[in-house]
Design an enzyme around this catalytic site. Sequence first.
Site, short mmCIF file in Angstrom:
data_model
loop_
_atom_site.label_atom_id
_atom_site.label_comp_id
_atom_site.label_asym_id
_atom_site.label_seq_id
_atom_site.Cartn_x
_atom_site.Cartn_y
_atom_site.Cartn_z
N LYS A 1 29.02 43.98 30.42
CA LYS A 1 30.17 43.18 30.87
C LYS A 1 29.76 41.72 31.09
O LYS A 1 30.55 40.81 30.86
CB LYS A 1 30.71 43.79 32.16
CG LYS A 1 31.98 43.16 32.69
CD LYS A 1 33.20 43.60 31.91
CE LYS A 1 34.47 42.92 32.34
NZ LYS A 1 35.52 43.00 31.32
N CYS B 1 41.01 42.54 46.65
CA CYS B 1 40.53 43.10 47.92
C CYS B 1 41.00 44.54 48.07
O CYS B 1 41.83 45.02 47.32
CB CYS B 1 41.07 42.31 49.09
SG CYS B 1 40.95 40.54 48.91
#
Length: 599
Positions: free
Chosen positions: A594, A2
């Site tokens: 990715k 976060c």
Amino acid sequence: MCGIFGIITSEEQPLGPVLIEAARRLAYRGYDSVGCATVAADGTIDLRKDVGRIGEVSARLGFAEMRGRRGITQLRWATFGAPSQANAQPHLDSDGDLVGAHNGNVVNNVQLRELFIREGLTVRGTNDGETCVHAVERHYDRNGGDMIAAIRAAYADLEGDYAFVITHQNDHRLYAIKKGSGLVAGLGEGMSCVSSDLPSILPLTRRVLYVRDGEIAVLTPDGVELYSVASGERIAREPEWYDGPIEVAEKGGYPHFMLKEIHEQPAVAGELLHLLDNSPHVARFLQALQARRERPVHLVGCGTSYHACLLGAYYLGQLAGRAALPVLGPQFIEQCGACVGPEDVAVFVSQSGETKDVLNAVKVMRERGGQVLGVLNVLGSTLAQQSDCYLPLACGYEISVPATKTFVNQAVLFLYLAYRLAGRNAAELDVLPGLLAQTLDATEGAARQVARYLEPWSALHYLGYGITHPIALEAALKLKEITYAHCEGMFSSEFKHGPLSAVHSDYPVLFVTAPGDEGMMISHINEVTTRGGHAIAIAAEHPALRANADDYLVVPQAAREFMPILATLPAQLVAYYMSVARGIDPDFPRNLSKTLTVD
Ligand code: M6R
């Protein structure tokens, strides 16, 4: 991972655009939800938040029109509690006069929430950011509204690694606390701010003050004061001037995300161990692994995650006597699809949780009625949704295409499960983060030199024996992926069965060795050096091994089972520095992506 940002200004003003910009600059850390709170001059709190991307949530909820003298924004990456409006941050306390948001993991979240509910607090979601707010609320009245005293008491209750920012509607200050997660304050003209990292601060000011663990930062429009949690005393520290580019700040001061992520490994390993110690899902995993021991548990992954499965099979087998079968995602369907059934368990391992080759295998396992356990980094991913139970890797966002910190945490997670299955004390693993930090310190310089030696070679080998065999494969994959040289990883005993013919004058072969295997490895090294090859050892200090190798990357002495994890770090560094020496951007190697959502 976060991100939080808070700002306090001398005049009420439109803070929405400032919060949106700060959120955008935190976005590279990864998130699933976003929220903003502002506090007007009269103390009114305006809180808006939801699941989704910044642009979409901001447009829907009208972040841009939010005004105030204080503002907080938070980007949430779900760890405790699913992505939802209630779990999005910031959070209010029970009666809505405190508002705050956090970054990190409060590992005793479940216990604290139960306590708060028993005590009659209004708990709206399951997120640990809300727990931080209630933890302060609980002590606020008891301390006569003394916020610093309340935060100090909350700090003692909140276990884990986190940082949070909080304010009371009638107290024109912002309070921020750091324990393990990043926190930096910025000081400007009539404004102070605080953030999880520099990029969101630099457009506002370059005068910064780094908050340290165990410190509370008290922000007013005129400046920032620091207090010690332990003593409550004021701490004197002068702000510094940051004059580097914003792009470098985004990478934590490193030239590439890969190097930043390599250096994050000690911290994320520590966070994962904390999380596992407190996760109710670990018991479910252990129960599933303990059942029907006569049937092998399948460990399924692709690429780097498959190498973690290979290592996981060694850990479960050697330490816990639990037979495990590592299988590639697409291979699982072909090889095991017809022979698994309701009595079987498979652990599906994926950083992204979106790899199609893995999800196809999950589908087959489901159709056959088997139990699906997930190990993943991206919460809310398809694998998370399709697992009967999953464990998070707790690495935060991994931006660089080569997987580094997620591999190490996959390995740590398997080691943790093996210890628990074997009835060993998992607290013995708490030394790992420190050993990882020592390994980085001890090997980075030497890895740079080895990379210089390897740079002109277009073919080379990595060899491992037994428990380090998966690391030889992973090291070779990393090197191929970002240097474009061909590198083959092998079991060292297999080298003489054919590939030995590749060796000629100065040909590089790297040997990854665990304690106890040195004698065997010396003989495999000699097969190479007697033919003119150049042997590079990655191992703990061992005089005979040193006498036989041409170069040596010395990893700290540690338990045998720790060596594969520790040896991974110099191998990552060698690949990284070789890539850079070749003028390649290791973060974005050609042809690769990715997340591979295709068959
Ligand atoms: O997201 P996943 O872990 O399922 O991805 C699997 C592979 O594509 C991935 O590990 C790949 O091998 C890495 N980029 C290697 O560094």
